[in-house]
Design an enzyme around this catalytic site. Structure first.
Site, PDB file in Angstrom:
ATOM      1  N   HIS A  89       0.811  -1.221   0.000  1.00 45.45           N
ATOM      2  CA  HIS A  89       0.000   0.000   0.000  1.00 45.45           C
ATOM      3  C   HIS A  89       0.846   1.274   0.000  1.00 45.45           C
ATOM      4  O   HIS A  89       0.294   2.373  -0.151  1.00 45.45           O
ATOM      5  CB  HIS A  89      -0.934   0.033   1.213  1.00 45.45           C
ATOM      6  CG  HIS A  89      -2.001  -1.006   1.192  1.00 45.45           C
ATOM      7  ND1 HIS A  89      -2.821  -1.230   0.110  1.00 45.45           N
ATOM      8  CD2 HIS A  89      -2.384  -1.922   2.131  1.00 45.45           C
ATOM      9  CE1 HIS A  89      -3.660  -2.217   0.377  1.00 45.45           C
ATOM     10  NE2 HIS A  89      -3.407  -2.662   1.593  1.00 45.45           N
ATOM     11  N   ASP A  99      -3.154 -10.670  -2.092  1.00 49.38           N
ATOM     12  CA  ASP A  99      -3.703 -10.081  -0.872  1.00 49.38           C
ATOM     13  C   ASP A  99      -5.174  -9.725  -1.096  1.00 49.38           C
ATOM     14  O   ASP A  99      -5.602  -9.460  -2.222  1.00 49.38           O
ATOM     15  CB  ASP A  99      -2.908  -8.826  -0.524  1.00 49.38           C
ATOM     16  CG  ASP A  99      -3.168  -8.298   0.876  1.00 49.38           C
ATOM     17  OD1 ASP A  99      -2.338  -8.573   1.766  1.00 49.38           O
ATOM     18  OD2 ASP A  99      -4.178  -7.606   1.073  1.00 49.38           O
ATOM     19  N   HIS A 150      -6.561  -7.053  -0.304  1.00 48.25           N
ATOM     20  CA  HIS A 150      -6.633  -5.633  -0.627  1.00 48.25           C
ATOM     21  C   HIS A 150      -5.827  -5.328  -1.883  1.00 48.25           C
ATOM     22  O   HIS A 150      -4.763  -5.914  -2.101  1.00 48.25           O
ATOM     23  CB  HIS A 150      -6.068  -4.792   0.518  1.00 48.25           C
ATOM     24  CG  HIS A 150      -6.711  -5.051   1.841  1.00 48.25           C
ATOM     25  ND1 HIS A 150      -6.161  -5.903   2.777  1.00 48.25           N
ATOM     26  CD2 HIS A 150      -7.856  -4.576   2.384  1.00 48.25           C
ATOM     27  CE1 HIS A 150      -6.943  -5.932   3.849  1.00 48.25           C
ATOM     28  NE2 HIS A 150      -7.975  -5.144   3.638  1.00 48.25           N
ATOM     29  N   ASP A 162      -4.767 -12.545   3.836  1.00 49.04           N
ATOM     30  CA  ASP A 162      -5.991 -12.070   4.484  1.00 49.04           C
ATOM     31  C   ASP A 162      -7.248 -12.325   3.669  1.00 49.04           C
ATOM     32  O   ASP A 162      -8.345 -11.936   4.083  1.00 49.04           O
ATOM     33  CB  ASP A 162      -5.882 -10.590   4.850  1.00 49.04           C
ATOM     34  CG  ASP A 162      -5.187  -9.757   3.789  1.00 49.04           C
ATOM     35  OD1 ASP A 162      -4.887 -10.288   2.712  1.00 49.04           O
ATOM     36  OD2 ASP A 162      -4.922  -8.566   4.048  1.00 49.04           O
TER      37      ASP A 162
END
Length: 312
Positions: free
Chosen positions: A131, A168, A170, A249
């Site tokens: 990120h 991931d 995200h 995740d």
């Protein structure tokens, strides 16, 4: 380096457990301990080539992050306590040392696989990186670890085709921000959408292939995307090196997201990527830890991911 001379390097640094962002924060030091404990219990630990990460140099970081951004991080770093750069992205006195060693782990992993000293590598590091944008810390991340490793591979080894794979839950907005204008990079990813960081559904460039997935996506849908979209793109690209943003995740038990993957899916996707690496990059894969916040699910998933790497 210590440990047995295995083909899979396991790279970490003690500073990675000294970074913490406050009581109850999901991106916690216990994540690395859970992974280590599970690898030991599974009988895999002794088959790994254990490497203590070196810190990335400023020159290596400057391939991705502007000097002004690195300087802002240094100025913000506290002598004690915590400094919030974002509501959930927090510096403590040890954070930047951990971040520099985390980025350095990826660089060192690239060196090991490119020099034939390891066949592949897993970097057990935190803080994560996907990120972190060129000029912004965000989403628990401070430095764009995978992008830094990719730029190192290009600069030092002259690679012209480096693939980044991100599973991931995200979207890896930071990796995309750092590499969208790099024609030597190809990124393929899946992520839950709409969901934090609420991006990725419109790729920034033709080399960014982000597959937005609805909540409750499970194994069958994930494997279909990998088979029908990722693998054709990777085979067309013919990567000389594969870098993995290994977030766990999207696991069914991880409350950070709302997807339904299980350990077998992480083993399976690793095996598919290893086939691509065997075909085009002399087996070279560098995997770097991103998300995964349910400690048991994280540890089990990483273990199956690393088991697949070891079994190459």
């Amino acid at each position: 380096m210590v440990g047995s001379c295995g083909a899979t390097a396991y790279i970490t640094h003690p500073s990675c457990v000294m970074h913490e962002m406050g009581q109850g924060h999901p991106e916690c030091p216990e994540r690395l301990a859970a992974i280590q404990d599970r690898l030991i219990a599974a009988g895999i630990w002794d088959y790994l080539l254990h490497v203590t990460a070196q810190a990335a140099t400023r020159e290596q970081l400057l391939r991705v992050h502007p000097a002004a951004y690195l300087d802002r991080l240094a100025v913000a770093s506290p002598a004690q306590g915590h400094v919030h750069l974002e509501p959930d992205t927090v510096l403590n006195p040890y954070t930047l040392n951990a971040a520099y060693h985390g980025a350095g782990a990826g660089i060192q992993a690239v060196d090991l696989v490119m020099q034939g000293k390891a066949q592949n590598a897993f970097c057990a590091i935190r803080p994560p990186g996907h990120h972190a944008e060129k000029e912004k810390a965000f989403g628990f991340c401070f430095l764009s670890n995978v992008a830094i490793a990719a730029k190192h591979a290009m600069a030092v080894y002259g690679l012209e085709r480096v693939a980044i794979v991100d599973f991931d839950v995200h979207h890896g907005n930071g990796t995309e921000d750092c590499l969208w204008d790099e024609p030597r990079a190809l990124m393929v990813s899946i992520f839950q959408h709409p969901f934090f960081p609420y991006s990725g559904d419109v790729p920034m460039a033709e080399n960014m292939h982000n597959i937005a997935m609805p909540r409750a996506t499970k194994s069958a849908e994930f494997r279909e995307v990998v088979t029908q979209q990722w693998l054709p793109l990777l085979n067309e690209f013919k990567p000389q090196l594969i870098l993995i943003s290994a977030g766990f995740d999207a696991h069914l038990e991880d409350e950070m997201g709302s997807m339904g993957l299980v350990e077998a899916d992480y083993a399976w996707v690793t095996q598919q990527l290893m086939k691509v690496a065997a075909r085009y990059s002399e087996h070279r894969i560098v995997s770097m830890l991103e998300g995964g916040y349910d400690l048991s699910a994280l540890a089990r998933s990483v273990t199956e991911h690393v088991r697949a790497l070891v079994d190459d």
